[in-house]
Enzyme design. Structure first.
Site, PDB file in Angstrom:
ATOM      1  N   ASP A  39      11.009   4.064  -5.966  1.00 18.93           N
ATOM      2  CA  ASP A  39      10.039   3.170  -5.339  1.00 18.93           C
ATOM      3  C   ASP A  39      10.750   1.906  -4.882  1.00 18.93           C
ATOM      4  O   ASP A  39      11.738   1.486  -5.490  1.00 18.93           O
ATOM      5  CB  ASP A  39       8.914   2.797  -6.323  1.00 18.93           C
ATOM      6  N   ASP A  60      14.556   1.961  -1.043  1.00 19.23           N
ATOM      7  CA  ASP A  60      13.730   2.312   0.115  1.00 19.23           C
ATOM      8  C   ASP A  60      13.968   3.787   0.459  1.00 19.23           C
ATOM      9  O   ASP A  60      15.126   4.183   0.678  1.00 19.23           O
ATOM     10  CB  ASP A  60      14.147   1.406   1.287  1.00 19.23           C
ATOM     11  N   VAL A  61      12.892   4.570   0.525  1.00 21.61           N
ATOM     12  CA  VAL A  61      13.056   6.010   0.800  1.00 21.61           C
ATOM     13  C   VAL A  61      13.677   6.286   2.165  1.00 21.61           C
ATOM     14  O   VAL A  61      14.120   7.403   2.427  1.00 21.61           O
ATOM     15  CB  VAL A  61      11.719   6.787   0.670  1.00 21.61           C
ATOM     16  N   ASN A  83       5.917  11.466  -2.081  1.00 24.41           N
ATOM     17  CA  ASN A  83       4.602  10.836  -2.051  1.00 24.41           C
ATOM     18  C   ASN A  83       4.603   9.433  -1.448  1.00 24.41           C
ATOM     19  O   ASN A  83       3.559   8.967  -0.995  1.00 24.41           O
ATOM     20  CB  ASN A  83       4.099  10.806  -3.517  1.00 24.41           C
ATOM     21  N   TYR A 146      -0.313   6.573  11.527  1.00 27.80           N
ATOM     22  CA  TYR A 146      -0.469   7.180  10.190  1.00 27.80           C
ATOM     23  C   TYR A 146      -0.828   8.660  10.332  1.00 27.80           C
ATOM     24  O   TYR A 146      -0.227   9.526   9.674  1.00 27.80           O
ATOM     25  CB  TYR A 146      -1.560   6.420   9.426  1.00 27.80           C
TER      26      TYR A 146
HETATM   27  P1  NAD Z   1       0.059   2.863  -3.124  1.00 27.99           P
HETATM   28  O1  NAD Z   1       0.257   1.790  -2.129  1.00 27.99           O
HETATM   29  O2  NAD Z   1      -0.687   2.586  -4.368  1.00 27.99           O
HETATM   30  O3  NAD Z   1       1.458   3.529  -3.529  1.00 27.99           O
HETATM   31  C1  NAD Z   1       2.473   3.757  -2.585  1.00 27.99           C
HETATM   32  C2  NAD Z   1       3.811   3.497  -3.269  1.00 27.99           C
HETATM   33  O4  NAD Z   1       4.832   3.831  -2.327  1.00 27.99           O
HETATM   34  C3  NAD Z   1       3.990   2.023  -3.649  1.00 27.99           C
HETATM   35  O5  NAD Z   1       4.425   1.914  -4.986  1.00 27.99           O
HETATM   36  C4  NAD Z   1       5.046   1.529  -2.687  1.00 27.99           C
HETATM   37  O6  NAD Z   1       5.883   0.519  -3.229  1.00 27.99           O
HETATM   38  C5  NAD Z   1       5.815   2.813  -2.393  1.00 27.99           C
HETATM   39  N1  NAD Z   1       6.529   2.714  -1.124  1.00 27.99           N
HETATM   40  C6  NAD Z   1       6.030   2.338   0.074  1.00 27.99           C
HETATM   41  N2  NAD Z   1       6.996   2.329   0.987  1.00 27.99           N
HETATM   42  C7  NAD Z   1       8.144   2.701   0.349  1.00 27.99           C
HETATM   43  C8  NAD Z   1       9.470   2.858   0.767  1.00 27.99           C
HETATM   44  N3  NAD Z   1       9.858   2.608   2.033  1.00 27.99           N
HETATM   45  N4  NAD Z   1      10.395   3.257  -0.138  1.00 27.99           N
HETATM   46  C9  NAD Z   1      10.033   3.479  -1.433  1.00 27.99           C
HETATM   47  N5  NAD Z   1       8.770   3.336  -1.880  1.00 27.99           N
HETATM   48  C10 NAD Z   1       7.842   2.949  -0.998  1.00 27.99           C
HETATM   49  O7  NAD Z   1      -0.681   4.024  -2.303  1.00 27.99           O
HETATM   50  P2  NAD Z   1      -1.150   5.505  -2.696  1.00 27.99           P
HETATM   51  O8  NAD Z   1      -2.535   5.624  -2.219  1.00 27.99           O
HETATM   52  O9  NAD Z   1      -0.821   5.864  -4.078  1.00 27.99           O
HETATM   53  O10 NAD Z   1      -0.249   6.317  -1.678  1.00 27.99           O
HETATM   54  C11 NAD Z   1       0.557   7.420  -2.047  1.00 27.99           C
HETATM   55  C12 NAD Z   1       0.525   8.432  -0.924  1.00 27.99           C
HETATM   56  O11 NAD Z   1      -0.799   8.928  -0.787  1.00 27.99           O
HETATM   57  C13 NAD Z   1       0.913   7.875   0.450  1.00 27.99           C
HETATM   58  O12 NAD Z   1       1.775   8.785   1.103  1.00 27.99           O
HETATM   59  C14 NAD Z   1      -0.410   7.808   1.178  1.00 27.99           C
HETATM   60  O13 NAD Z   1      -0.261   7.924   2.576  1.00 27.99           O
HETATM   61  C15 NAD Z   1      -1.129   9.000   0.577  1.00 27.99           C
HETATM   62  N6  NAD Z   1      -2.589   8.979   0.730  1.00 27.99           N
HETATM   63  C16 NAD Z   1      -3.327   7.984   0.139  1.00 27.99           C
HETATM   64  C17 NAD Z   1      -4.707   7.989   0.328  1.00 27.99           C
HETATM   65  C18 NAD Z   1      -5.585   6.899  -0.259  1.00 27.99           C
HETATM   66  O14 NAD Z   1      -6.779   6.819   0.106  1.00 27.99           O
HETATM   67  N7  NAD Z   1      -5.086   6.078  -1.186  1.00 27.99           N
HETATM   68  C19 NAD Z   1      -5.319   9.000   1.091  1.00 27.99           C
HETATM   69  C20 NAD Z   1      -4.531   9.979   1.646  1.00 27.99           C
HETATM   70  C21 NAD Z   1      -3.160   9.975   1.451  1.00 27.99           C
END
Ligand code: NAD
Length: 252
Positions: A39, A60-61, A83, A146
């Site tokens: 992360d 950073d991924v 994820n 997105y």
């Molecule tokens: P979140 O923001 O709580 O978690 C995302 C995590 O990814 C964070 O800890 C952030 O620091 C990390 N991150 C972001 N960019 C990064 C990078 N460049 N390198 C390393 N880490 C990075 O959000 P979430 O809802 O848990 O999201 C997780 C996944 O679920 C995402 O891919 C999101 O698109 C997907 N998603 C979420 C939802 C929703 O409603 N929350 C719906 C559909 C899909």
């Protein structure tokens, strides 16, 4: 589910928050021996308290050098949960190229680098899950970057599933609708909803989830984590190359 993952090793990206943190907790609760956690949020990773060995990789991924290091240091894996993602919510007419690239870069380039590393580290008969979204399946204003990234991710997952099938490795996507995590706070329209609710985030989230889904509720991060766990598990042993939609009926 009574899946016993004792002795297994798993990678989770975006592990410091939301779905990723819940998935790491689910895997640990089901007995994994080691978690390789990635992360941007280093302190967030360090704050996770897991009852198993943790190999944290703050970074950073989208950074190819990070993945070279993970490939060299993480050891073999049984599971990968790819994820990490960001939202981005500008309409096409006003979106800058930098905004477009930022979303595509994390959600698609970052997922590709993680997937490439995982294909090298995951043992035969392992399994992977990519976190996509219903935004890759349905058009909504403001979701161009997105949605394009998540549609691309689903196709990336299908191709990986076919390439890895000869090794018995399965690759699936989870496609959540809404999940109450901090990612929503990145979107201008949710900020607007919070402002309309007088700054009450919980009220804005209740209004959003109630209006958006026939079941009138979003998933919790723990529910999505358990569904990811199912896709990784032997119970899903014939499921590969698909996307599990978990959206409270949003697509109906
Ligand atoms: P979140 O923001 O709580 O978690 C995302 C995590 O990814 C964070 O800890 C952030 O620091 C990390 N991150 C972001 N960019 C990064 C990078 N460049 N390198 C390393 N880490 C990075 O959000 P979430 O809802 O848990 O999201 C997780 C996944 O679920 C995402 O891919 C999101 O698109 C997907 N998603 C979420 C939802 C929703 O409603 N929350 C719906 C559909 C899909």
């Amino acid at each position: 589910m009574t899946e016993d993952l004792t002795g297994k090793r798993a990678l989770v990206t975006g592990a410091a928050s939301g779905i990723g943190a819940a998935t790491a907790r689910w895997l640990a609760a089901h007995g994994v021996t080691a978690l390789v956690l990635v992360d941007l949020d280093g302190p967030g990773l360090a704050a996770l308290d897991m009852p198993c060995e943790v190999l944290p990789f703050p970074g950073d991924v989208t950074d190819e050098a990070l993945w070279d290091r993970i490939e060299a240091e993480a050891g073999p894996l049984d599971y990968a949960v790819i994820n990490a993602g960001i939202a981005g919510g500008a309409p096409i007419a006003t979106m800058t190229l930098d905004e477009w690239r930022a979303t595509l870069s994390v959600n698609l380039d970052g997922a590709f680098l993680a997937l490439r590393c995982a294909t090298r580290l995951v043992r035969d008969h392992g399994a992977m899950v990519l976190t996509a979204s219903v935004s890759g399946l349905k058009a909504e204003p403001g979701t161009a970057a997105y949605g394009a990234s998540k549609a691309g991710l689903m196709q990336l997952g299908r191709v990986a599933a076919k390439e890895l099938a000869p090794r018995g490795v399965r690759v699936n996507c989870i496609a959540p609708g809404g999940v109450d995590t901090p990612i929503w706070d990145q979107t201008p329209f949710f900020q607007e909803m919070i402002a309309q609710a007088g700054g009450d985030r919980a009220a804005a989230m209740a209004a959003l989830s109630g209006a958006a889904t026939p079941l009138a509720r979003f998933a919790t991060a723990d529910q999505i984590a358990a569904q990811i766990g199912f896709l990784l598990s032997d119970a899903a042993g014939t499921i590969t190359g698909t996307s599990l939609v978990s959206d409270g009926g949003y697509l109906l």
